[in-house]
Design an enzyme around this catalytic site. Structure first.
Site, PDB file in Angstrom:
ATOM      1  N   GLY A  34      51.748  35.956  45.208  1.00 14.08           N
ATOM      2  CA  GLY A  34      51.809  37.567  44.896  1.00 14.08           C
ATOM      3  C   GLY A  34      51.054  37.981  46.598  1.00 14.08           C
ATOM      4  O   GLY A  34      50.134  37.271  46.756  1.00 14.08           O
ATOM      5  N   LYS A  66      43.187  32.817  47.325  1.00  6.99           N
ATOM      6  CA  LYS A  66      43.651  35.159  47.276  1.00  6.99           C
ATOM      7  C   LYS A  66      44.342  34.643  45.744  1.00  6.99           C
ATOM      8  O   LYS A  66      44.367  34.161  45.108  1.00  6.99           O
ATOM      9  CB  LYS A  66      45.037  34.555  48.145  1.00  6.99           C
ATOM     10  CG  LYS A  66      45.808  35.035  48.356  1.00  6.99           C
ATOM     11  CD  LYS A  66      47.307  35.288  48.132  1.00  6.99           C
ATOM     12  CE  LYS A  66      47.591  34.659  46.584  1.00  6.99           C
ATOM     13  NZ  LYS A  66      49.106  35.098  46.306  1.00  6.99           N
ATOM     14  N   THR A  67      44.083  36.205  45.689  1.00  6.53           N
ATOM     15  CA  THR A  67      44.879  36.964  44.814  1.00  6.53           C
ATOM     16  C   THR A  67      44.117  38.076  44.390  1.00  6.53           C
ATOM     17  O   THR A  67      42.987  38.199  43.702  1.00  6.53           O
ATOM     18  CB  THR A  67      44.266  36.263  43.429  1.00  6.53           C
ATOM     19  OG1 THR A  67      45.933  36.623  42.402  1.00  6.53           O
ATOM     20  CG2 THR A  67      44.226  34.899  42.718  1.00  6.53           C
TER      21      THR A  67
HETATM   22  P1  FBP Z   1      48.818  36.100  42.026  1.00  2.33           P
HETATM   23  O1  FBP Z   1      48.298  35.385  41.232  1.00  2.33           O
HETATM   24  O2  FBP Z   1      50.246  34.750  42.901  1.00  2.33           O
HETATM   25  O3  FBP Z   1      47.793  36.217  43.568  1.00  2.33           O
HETATM   26  O4  FBP Z   1      50.089  37.121  42.444  1.00  2.33           O
HETATM   27  C1  FBP Z   1      49.362  38.069  42.025  1.00  2.33           C
HETATM   28  C2  FBP Z   1      50.176  39.089  40.676  1.00  2.33           C
HETATM   29  O5  FBP Z   1      50.159  40.350  41.677  1.00  2.33           O
HETATM   30  C3  FBP Z   1      50.499  39.230  39.586  1.00  2.33           C
HETATM   31  O6  FBP Z   1      49.034  40.197  39.184  1.00  2.33           O
HETATM   32  C4  FBP Z   1      51.789  40.122  39.107  1.00  2.33           C
HETATM   33  O7  FBP Z   1      51.633  39.181  37.222  1.00  2.33           O
HETATM   34  C5  FBP Z   1      52.677  38.728  39.489  1.00  2.33           C
HETATM   35  O8  FBP Z   1      51.435  38.896  40.744  1.00  2.33           O
HETATM   36  C6  FBP Z   1      53.949  39.270  40.035  1.00  2.33           C
HETATM   37  O9  FBP Z   1      54.735  39.056  40.322  1.00  2.33           O
HETATM   38  P2  FBP Z   1      55.795  39.166  41.965  1.00  2.33           P
HETATM   39  O10 FBP Z   1      54.926  39.330  42.529  1.00  2.33           O
HETATM   40  O11 FBP Z   1      57.018  37.639  41.411  1.00  2.33           O
HETATM   41  O12 FBP Z   1      56.739  40.043  40.814  1.00  2.33           O
END
Ligand code: FBP
Length: 552
Positions: A81, A202-203
């Protein structure tokens, strides 16, 4: 192309670097500590990571390094994400690489790990980088969630990296993507290839942290963006005095975002999933907690309020957790069979034979529109996509039902009108705060120095983040040090352990001390928008989580 005034002005922002990375790039060296151990399952991990297990911690210092100044080809991948600051990680790598040797080249694999597997990349030239400095988003090369898993995928990664003549790959991602980075680093050595792999934390979820990774990038900006929006809703609620707002916040399993936003905005209720799990709170207990605030505030004629809900809550309520884990196992174990069932009724009777009676009963008791959301596709890492489950709506419908019972009993005399919101995508590509702008640039610059130092299987790290940037302590942490074995897709896999909210930690305790007052009184805080220019106390504050975690 027309660009906004803020974007134009942000192009001129010069990110700060810690003293150890400032000045001449040829005057940076690595200092090594003692060999490290994984957090658990050491023997099994030693066996999986034969060449990369147990490497020492590295920090940057002044000095010289043999590899600095060599002409290198480096590629990077944005994984998972979006998180504010990704473009600055890239700018940091680029600037380090070019300062050390202007003939070196930086490539970006397109749309996440899939770009490496399919050999789709672009060269990131100075002209391209200039367009993205200090901006949010991952649109420079795109991102994706493909997991590098099968032997064929590992082989394709090696083939494509070799074809491009790469010295190193930087994977900018969360816990799962950095686990992938560790596996790739090990694989390249196993195959006798000198291609290094470095990760970057990252997150927005804030769950990739530990003793050495104080926070993941993007958490700061995302929380500040959501807190601005929540503060605006709090003020609207307090102005109109007619709605209860139920706000679900992104963050996957961890409640760091919800907790940070609660500390910033002081809502009436904030549910913390980790507490729900520790206290084994049933869904009914959560509903009662929310209703308690609603009833007490109604007694004071305050028929409005704000409730924050972490998106991962469903995975922590005991009966839901059990259900999800059983669903994950049967759906992974019988993928084709499950995919052939097209109607909910068919899925229901199939599940009746496959999951426990308790779980089936609970599943069947949920309104079908919510139950169906639990069967949505898992992500490539086997996780339930909690952002797709409308927990805020489920809670509103259950609270409504409970309040009408209380009304019949005569214990509730208020009016209840509720609105649901989900904040997630609003914050993931915001213009990075000054903190994320500087932090990300440092992470990127540091990732390059780790490459120049010949390291592999490390993640770029920056510590002492509540201090002035010049006093930050940057270096590299061996990825295996953060790993353990966990059940994934029905079997034990090496993974970086997710950091959940610690109930003994200062952020949660600070929240817990105040929440009873917030449940009753209107105590909202209105943080307003992120400020980029102005006094440091307005523009350069870190999250409350980071500040509180630093108070020992
Ligand atoms: P990451 O763990 O890849 O950083 O993703 C964060 C996030 O925003 C989460 O908070 C959320 O559940 C998910 O991505 C949503 O996924 P998508 O971008 O595939 O809709």
């Amino acid at each position: 192309m027309e660009i906004s005034i803020l974007q134009k002005v942000r192009y001129t922002y010069k990110p700060k670097l810690p003293a150890s990375l400032s000045g001449d790039i040829r005057d940076i060296a690595l200092n090594f500590g003692e060999p490290t151990e994984a957090i658990s399952d050491q023997e099994a991990l030693k066996d999986i990571f034969k060449h990369t297990y147990g490497k020492p911690l590295a920090t940057f210092t002044k000095g010289t390094m043999a590899g600095m100044g060599a002409e290198l080809k480096v590629a990077l991948i944005l994984s998972g994400g979006q998180a504010p600051g990704g473009h600055n990680v890239i700018a940091g790598i680029f600037d380090g690489l070019k300062k050390a040797n202007p003939a070196s080249k930086l490539y970006g694999y397109l749309e996440g790990p899939a770009g490496l597997l399919e050999n789709k990349y672009i060269e990131l030239t100075g002209e391209i980088i200039e367009e993205y400095r200090n901006t949010g988003g991952f649109d420079i090369i795109g991102s994706g969630r493909t997991k590098i898993e099968s032997p064929e995928q590992f082989a394709a990664s090696l083939k494509n990296a070799k074809a491009l003549g790469l010295k190193a790959i930087v994977i900018i991602g969360g816990d799962d993507s950095n686990t992938n980075a560790a596996l790739l680093a090990e694989y390249f050595i196993e195959k006798g290839e000198d291609i290094q792999v470095i990760g970057c934390p990252k997150t927005i979820d804030g769950d990739l942290k530990n003793e050495h990774i104080e926070t993941s990038f993007g958490f700061d900006t995302a929380c500040k963006t959501y807190s601005e929006l929540i503060g605006n809703i709090c003020r609207d609620a307090n102005s109109a005095k007619k709605y209860w707002h139920f706000i679900k916040l992104m963050g996957r399993a961890a409640s760091h975002i919800a907790l940070e936003c609660a500390l910033q905005t002081q809502p009436n209720v904030c549910i913390i999933s980790e507490e729900v799990e520790a206290k084994k709170m049933s869904l009914e207990a959560i509903i009662n907690q929310i209703c308690d605030s609603i009833v007490k505030r109604a007694d004071k004629n305050e028929n409005f309020g704000v409730v924050l809900i972490p998106e991962g809550l469903v995975e922590f309520v005991p009966e839901m957790k059990k259900l999800i884990s059983e669903l994950n196992d049967v759906m992974a174990g019988h993928e084709a069979e499950f995919a052939a069932l097209h109607f909910f009724e068919e899925q229901l009777s199939w599940l009746q034979k496959k999951i426990s009676a308790d779980s089936y009963q609970f599943f069947n008791s949920m309104p079908p529109q919510f139950a169906k959301e639990f069967l949505a596709d898992r992500d490539p890492h086997g996780n339930v996509q909690v952002s797709l489950i409308e927990t805020e709506k489920l809670l509103i419908s259950m609270v409504k039902a409970r309040l009408s019972m209380l009304k019949q009993e005569g214990t509730y005399k208020g009016r209840f009108s509720a609105l649901g919101h989900f904040f997630g995508y609003e914050g993931r590509c915001a213009f990075p705060s000054n903190f994320d702008t500087d932090y990300c640039y440092t992470l990127g610059y540091g990732a390059f120095v780790l490459i120049a130092g010949g390291l592999t299987g490390y993640i770029s790290s920056v510590k002492n983040l509540v201090a002035d940037a010049k006093d930050w302590v940057a270096g590299g942490v061996p990825l295996t040090m953060m790993m353990n074995l966990e059940q994934r897709h029905g079997s034990k896999k090496p993974v970086i352990r997710k950091a959940l909210v610690e109930l003994e930690g200062a952020p949660f305790k600070t929240f817990a001390r105040q929440r009873d007052a917030w449940a009753l009184e209107t105590s909202f805080h209105y943080p307003g928008a992120i400020q980029y220019y102005g006094p440091p106390e307005v523009c350069d504050q870190t999250t409350k989580t980071l500040q509180l975690e630093h108070i020992k």
